[in-house]
Write an enzyme that holds these catalytic residues in place. Structure first.
Site, PDB file in Angstrom:
ATOM      1  N   ASP A  51       0.867  -1.216   0.056  1.00 47.42           N
ATOM      2  CA  ASP A  51      -0.023  -0.029  -0.190  1.00 47.42           C
ATOM      3  C   ASP A  51       0.858   1.164   0.043  1.00 47.42           C
ATOM      4  O   ASP A  51       2.086   1.273   0.364  1.00 47.42           O
ATOM      5  CB  ASP A  51      -0.857   0.088   1.129  1.00 47.42           C
ATOM      6  CG  ASP A  51      -1.956  -1.218   1.157  1.00 47.42           C
ATOM      7  OD1 ASP A  51      -2.429  -1.427   0.280  1.00 47.42           O
ATOM      8  OD2 ASP A  51      -2.350  -1.511   2.189  1.00 47.42           O
ATOM      9  N   PRO A  52       0.145   2.327  -0.697  1.00 53.05           N
ATOM     10  CA  PRO A  52       1.372   3.698  -0.648  1.00 53.05           C
ATOM     11  C   PRO A  52       1.829   4.015   0.574  1.00 53.05           C
ATOM     12  O   PRO A  52       3.119   4.442   0.970  1.00 53.05           O
ATOM     13  CB  PRO A  52       0.136   4.805  -0.996  1.00 53.05           C
ATOM     14  CG  PRO A  52      -0.740   3.856  -1.965  1.00 53.05           C
ATOM     15  CD  PRO A  52      -0.962   2.673  -1.176  1.00 53.05           C
TER      16      PRO A  52
END
Length: 298
Positions: A38-39
């Site tokens: 995930d970012p």
């Protein structure tokens, strides 16, 4: 250039962003990653370069994480990136209660992925459906969580738990945080995540994008050799004549002792890595078929 890069993904970039940066830095078209982060997550992001992109499917599947779980908070994405659904202080929560609940999150467990995830349903990513407001049920998945270790505990209005988790591919740490909060009756969300190991690569040996750029500028960057990333596969060496035939697509007799393996790492008798072989049984005879010919010598 063919091989692997053990990239230390920074906060704020998607895995796709990292691939694009590496592609530009190395002036290389074929670049891929093994296992999306995930970012806001950081840590190990295996990157394949050149022909090594074909080997991503054969890397080790186990992963390891350090995660921070915040109790009393629930969000739409099961992490702090989403909109808050609930935020009620739970200062009464104890570490003893958490320790009693954690065993049910180890072993082979059933897990519903977060609504905002990259899993495909009806040909579309769950996060695409969630953003468009389409109600959809994420499919239940069976995953393996090998071990959960408590690292730290902070008792406060919104208590936080630091854990180390080792697990198989496809496990969502956000879902573990969410479900632990549900079991405890407090609600919970993932507050921070770092992947400490993935596909046989560890955080201690990873390179940041800045270090990678410096090494490229100094002309001293060396990708990790494919054979080093495939050490978990059993090696099988072939004499020169058999190696040539195997690289041409022919099936070869295989020692029955190797039949227990899904894949083997095939080498020329001089040690040169040739590719990935798959043991198959045909008419009561075990054969080695070419699953992927990587770099024939012929």
């Amino acid at each position: 250039m063919h091989g692997f890069l053990n990239l230390h993904k920074p906060n704020g970039l998607t895995s796709h962003d990292c691939v694009a940066r590496v592609r530009r830095l190395l002036h290389l078209k074929k670049v891929g990653h093994g296992g999306t982060l995930d970012p806001k997550a950081t840590g190990v992001l295996p990157i394949a370069l050149g022909k090594a992109t074909r080997l991503l499917q054969f890397l080790q599947s186990d992963k390891a994480y350090h995660a921070t779980i915040r109790f009393g908070v629930q969000t739409t994405t099961d992490d702090l990136e989403g909109d808050a659904l609930k935020a009620d202080p739970v200062p009464w929560l104890t570490l003893d209660a958490i320790q009693a609940a954690l065993p049910q999150f180890q072993g082979t467990i059933q897990q519903i992925p977060p609504s905002f995830s990259a899993i495909q349903v009806q040909g579309k990513r769950l996060y695409e459906l969630a953003r468009s407001g389409v109600p959809v049920e994420a499919p239940v998945r069976t995953v393996e969580v090998h071990h959960v270790e408590i690292l730290d505990w902070r008792s406060q209005d919104f208590p936080e738990l630091d854990v180390a988790i080792t697990c198989g591919a496809g496990t969502y740490i956000r879902a573990i945080a969410r479900d632990l909060g549900y079991v405890l009756g407090t609600g919970a969300t993932l507050a921070a995540l770092s992947r400490t190991a993935s596909s046989g690569f560890s955080l201690s040996d990873s390179l940041t994008l800045e270090t990678l750029e410096s090494q490229i500028q100094a002309d001293c960057f060396e990708p990790i050799a494919p054979v080093l990333a495939l050490q978990h596969l059993t090696e099988w060496r072939l004499p020169a004549d058999e190696a040539k035939r195997w690289c041409q697509g022919q099936r070869l007799p295989l020692a029955p002792t190797l039949s227990q393996f899904a894949y083997v790492r095939v080498h020329h008798e001089d040690g040169h890595f040739l590719g990935i072989g798959q043991p198959v049984c045909a008419e009561a005879e075990w054969l080695l078929i070419p699953k992927l010919v990587f770099e024939p010598q012929f």
